[in-house]
Design an enzyme around this catalytic site. Structure first.
Site, PDB file in Angstrom:
ATOM      1  N   ASN A 166     -33.496 -14.131 -31.665  1.00 53.64           N
ATOM      2  CA  ASN A 166     -34.181 -14.243 -30.376  1.00 53.64           C
ATOM      3  C   ASN A 166     -34.765 -12.875 -30.031  1.00 53.64           C
ATOM      4  O   ASN A 166     -34.046 -11.975 -29.626  1.00 53.64           O
ATOM      5  CB  ASN A 166     -33.174 -14.695 -29.306  1.00 53.64           C
ATOM      6  CG  ASN A 166     -33.760 -14.646 -27.905  1.00 53.64           C
ATOM      7  OD1 ASN A 166     -34.973 -14.561 -27.733  1.00 53.64           O
ATOM      8  ND2 ASN A 166     -32.891 -14.701 -26.905  1.00 53.64           N
ATOM      9  N   TRP A 167     -36.077 -12.775 -30.212  1.00 53.11           N
ATOM     10  CA  TRP A 167     -36.711 -11.458 -30.026  1.00 53.11           C
ATOM     11  C   TRP A 167     -36.931 -11.095 -28.568  1.00 53.11           C
ATOM     12  O   TRP A 167     -37.346  -9.973 -28.263  1.00 53.11           O
ATOM     13  CB  TRP A 167     -38.060 -11.428 -30.756  1.00 53.11           C
ATOM     14  CG  TRP A 167     -37.954 -11.473 -32.248  1.00 53.11           C
ATOM     15  CD1 TRP A 167     -36.806 -11.506 -33.000  1.00 53.11           C
ATOM     16  CD2 TRP A 167     -39.045 -11.485 -33.166  1.00 53.11           C
ATOM     17  NE1 TRP A 167     -37.130 -11.532 -34.340  1.00 53.11           N
ATOM     18  CE2 TRP A 167     -38.497 -11.522 -34.468  1.00 53.11           C
ATOM     19  CE3 TRP A 167     -40.434 -11.463 -33.030  1.00 53.11           C
ATOM     20  CZ2 TRP A 167     -39.292 -11.545 -35.621  1.00 53.11           C
ATOM     21  CZ3 TRP A 167     -41.223 -11.489 -34.170  1.00 53.11           C
ATOM     22  CH2 TRP A 167     -40.651 -11.526 -35.450  1.00 53.11           C
ATOM     23  N   LYS A 168     -36.765 -12.064 -27.681  1.00 49.80           N
ATOM     24  CA  LYS A 168     -37.034 -11.811 -26.256  1.00 49.80           C
ATOM     25  C   LYS A 168     -38.463 -11.270 -26.103  1.00 49.80           C
ATOM     26  O   LYS A 168     -39.333 -11.686 -26.836  1.00 49.80           O
ATOM     27  CB  LYS A 168     -35.959 -10.884 -25.676  1.00 49.80           C
ATOM     28  CG  LYS A 168     -34.558 -11.408 -26.030  1.00 49.80           C
ATOM     29  CD  LYS A 168     -33.427 -10.771 -25.298  1.00 49.80           C
ATOM     30  CE  LYS A 168     -32.127 -11.413 -25.780  1.00 49.80           C
ATOM     31  NZ  LYS A 168     -30.958 -10.953 -25.040  1.00 49.80           N
ATOM     32  N   HIS A 189     -31.461 -20.231 -21.698  1.00 44.33           N
ATOM     33  CA  HIS A 189     -30.921 -18.897 -21.978  1.00 44.33           C
ATOM     34  C   HIS A 189     -30.460 -18.248 -20.664  1.00 44.33           C
ATOM     35  O   HIS A 189     -31.095 -18.418 -19.629  1.00 44.33           O
ATOM     36  CB  HIS A 189     -31.977 -18.025 -22.659  1.00 44.33           C
ATOM     37  CG  HIS A 189     -31.403 -16.757 -23.193  1.00 44.33           C
ATOM     38  ND1 HIS A 189     -31.161 -15.664 -22.385  1.00 44.33           N
ATOM     39  CD2 HIS A 189     -30.965 -16.419 -24.426  1.00 44.33           C
ATOM     40  CE1 HIS A 189     -30.620 -14.698 -23.117  1.00 44.33           C
ATOM     41  NE2 HIS A 189     -30.490 -15.131 -24.360  1.00 44.33           N
ATOM     42  N   GLU A 219     -30.731 -15.378 -19.509  1.00 43.53           N
ATOM     43  CA  GLU A 219     -31.739 -14.548 -18.823  1.00 43.53           C
ATOM     44  C   GLU A 219     -32.709 -15.423 -18.035  1.00 43.53           C
ATOM     45  O   GLU A 219     -33.171 -15.044 -16.966  1.00 43.53           O
ATOM     46  CB  GLU A 219     -32.468 -13.660 -19.839  1.00 43.53           C
ATOM     47  CG  GLU A 219     -31.561 -12.515 -20.306  1.00 43.53           C
ATOM     48  CD  GLU A 219     -31.811 -12.038 -21.731  1.00 43.53           C
ATOM     49  OE1 GLU A 219     -32.892 -12.318 -22.292  1.00 43.53           O
ATOM     50  OE2 GLU A 219     -30.899 -11.386 -22.285  1.00 43.53           O
ATOM     51  N   GLU A 266     -23.125 -18.731 -25.512  1.00 43.66           N
ATOM     52  CA  GLU A 266     -23.405 -17.312 -25.316  1.00 43.66           C
ATOM     53  C   GLU A 266     -22.744 -16.833 -24.025  1.00 43.66           C
ATOM     54  O   GLU A 266     -23.336 -16.949 -22.946  1.00 43.66           O
ATOM     55  CB  GLU A 266     -24.913 -17.083 -25.198  1.00 43.66           C
ATOM     56  CG  GLU A 266     -25.696 -17.467 -26.432  1.00 43.66           C
ATOM     57  CD  GLU A 266     -27.001 -16.689 -26.513  1.00 43.66           C
ATOM     58  OE1 GLU A 266     -27.175 -15.941 -27.478  1.00 43.66           O
ATOM     59  OE2 GLU A 266     -27.827 -16.806 -25.594  1.00 43.66           O
ATOM     60  N   GLY A 274     -26.177  -8.529 -25.016  1.00 41.91           N
ATOM     61  CA  GLY A 274     -26.800  -7.215 -24.869  1.00 41.91           C
ATOM     62  C   GLY A 274     -25.843  -6.128 -24.420  1.00 41.91           C
ATOM     63  O   GLY A 274     -26.272  -5.034 -24.042  1.00 41.91           O
ATOM     64  N   SER A 281     -24.146 -10.102 -28.749  1.00 40.33           N
ATOM     65  CA  SER A 281     -23.824  -8.895 -29.526  1.00 40.33           C
ATOM     66  C   SER A 281     -23.368  -9.191 -30.955  1.00 40.33           C
ATOM     67  O   SER A 281     -22.449  -8.548 -31.463  1.00 40.33           O
ATOM     68  CB  SER A 281     -22.791  -8.045 -28.780  1.00 40.33           C
ATOM     69  OG  SER A 281     -23.303  -7.635 -27.518  1.00 40.33           O
ATOM     70  N   GLY A 295     -29.787 -11.514 -30.584  1.00 44.17           N
ATOM     71  CA  GLY A 295     -30.823 -10.841 -29.805  1.00 44.17           C
ATOM     72  C   GLY A 295     -31.176  -9.496 -30.417  1.00 44.17           C
ATOM     73  O   GLY A 295     -31.882  -9.420 -31.425  1.00 44.17           O
ATOM     74  N   GLY A 296     -30.645  -8.426 -29.833  1.00 40.56           N
ATOM     75  CA  GLY A 296     -30.987  -7.061 -30.231  1.00 40.56           C
ATOM     76  C   GLY A 296     -31.033  -6.811 -31.733  1.00 40.56           C
ATOM     77  O   GLY A 296     -32.011  -6.252 -32.249  1.00 40.56           O
TER      78      GLY A 296
END
Ligand code: PGA
Length: 258
Positions: A10-12, A98, A100, A170, A176, A216, A237-238
């Site tokens: 997930n590149w956001k 998600h 966010e 999640e 994150g 994470s 993600g990251g």
């Protein structure tokens, strides 16, 4: 029971079209060289780069996922993207719910449910995200929160084929933050979700639906998370923004025992 692990990046809100092309071509190359067990892989770039990712992945089995969707098929909804438009851009999956989106953009169980239904109608696979906040966990509410999110998010969907749905657990406190859930924490919630799927759908659905863990995930914790019986992959993600890290996470999933 064999559920092929699925790793989704997930590149956001990151990467231009050019960066997407470069990343996807490199990923395609690197994954061809990997050995061991089968793993399915997808990346979720921003809307602007979906088609470029799909084009770069031609000739491979790597899939493209959107990070969100709107539930109407077409019409006067300025700024929104429908399931048929995502299919046209080459997507197989769309992430919905998600944390966010729930936190900053008013996403809730009801909109998630509408999005899931609309995606399925268009032949796309929803990746339904859910998970408790730190406050909810500390208050002993983790199980009841994920239960509500699952029941409401999947309400009246009548899914029969386990391949048509992905769930991603999640925990919000792990996203994150570098504070990954322990494999045991992920396993106990995900086993609970699988039981719930049996009640909501059928034993075959409970057996076959893949439940990913997200929050994470890194190269050095991917294999131990994947070793858990009910962890069928990861939403990353990251660490998915770096090809090498992402490839190592995929490699970690290849060690999963059937
Ligand atoms: P993270 O993000 O891997 O950076 O924690 C996960 C996610 O938001 O899906």
């Amino acid at each position: 029971m064999s559920r092929t692990p699925l790793i989704v990046g997930n590149w956001k809100m990151n990467k231009t079209i050019k960066e997407t092309k470069d990343f996807c071509l490199r990923l395609k190359n690197e994954l061809t060289a990997q050995k061991n067990g089968p793993v399915e892989v997808a990346v979720a770039p921003p809307f602007t780069a979906l088609a470029a990712a799909a084009e770069a992945f031609l000739g491979s089995t790597i899939a493209v996922a959107a990070q969100d969707v709107f539930w109407a098929e077409s019409g006067a909804f300025t700024g929104e993207i429908s399931p048929p438009l995502l299919a046209d851009a080459g997507c197989r999956y769309a992430v919905i719910g998600h944390s966010e989106r729930r936190q900053y953009f008013g996403e809730n169980d009801e909109s998630v449910n509408k999005k899931a239904a609309a995606l399925m109608k268009a032949g796309l696979i929803p990746i339904l995200c859910l998970g408790e906040s730190l406050k909810e966990r500390q208050g002993g509410l983790a199980f009841s929160v994920v239960e509500r999110q699952t029941r409401e998010g999947l309400k009246d969907l009548g899914v029969k084929n386990p391949a048509d749905l992905i769930i991603a657990y999640e925990p919000v406190w792990a996203i994150g933050t570098g504070q990954t859930a322990t494999p045991q924490q992920a396993q106990e919630i995900q086993a609970f979700l699988r039981k719930l799927l049996r009640e909501l759908f059928s034993p075959a659905m409970a057996q076959g639906v893949r439940i990913l863990y997200g929050g994470s995930v890194k190269p050095d914790n991917s294999a131990e998370l994947m070793a858990m019986e009910d962890v069928d992959g990861a939403l990353v993600g990251g660490a998915s923004l770096d090809v090498q890290f992402f490839v190592e996470i995929v490699q970690g999933a290849r060690t999963k025992k059937k």
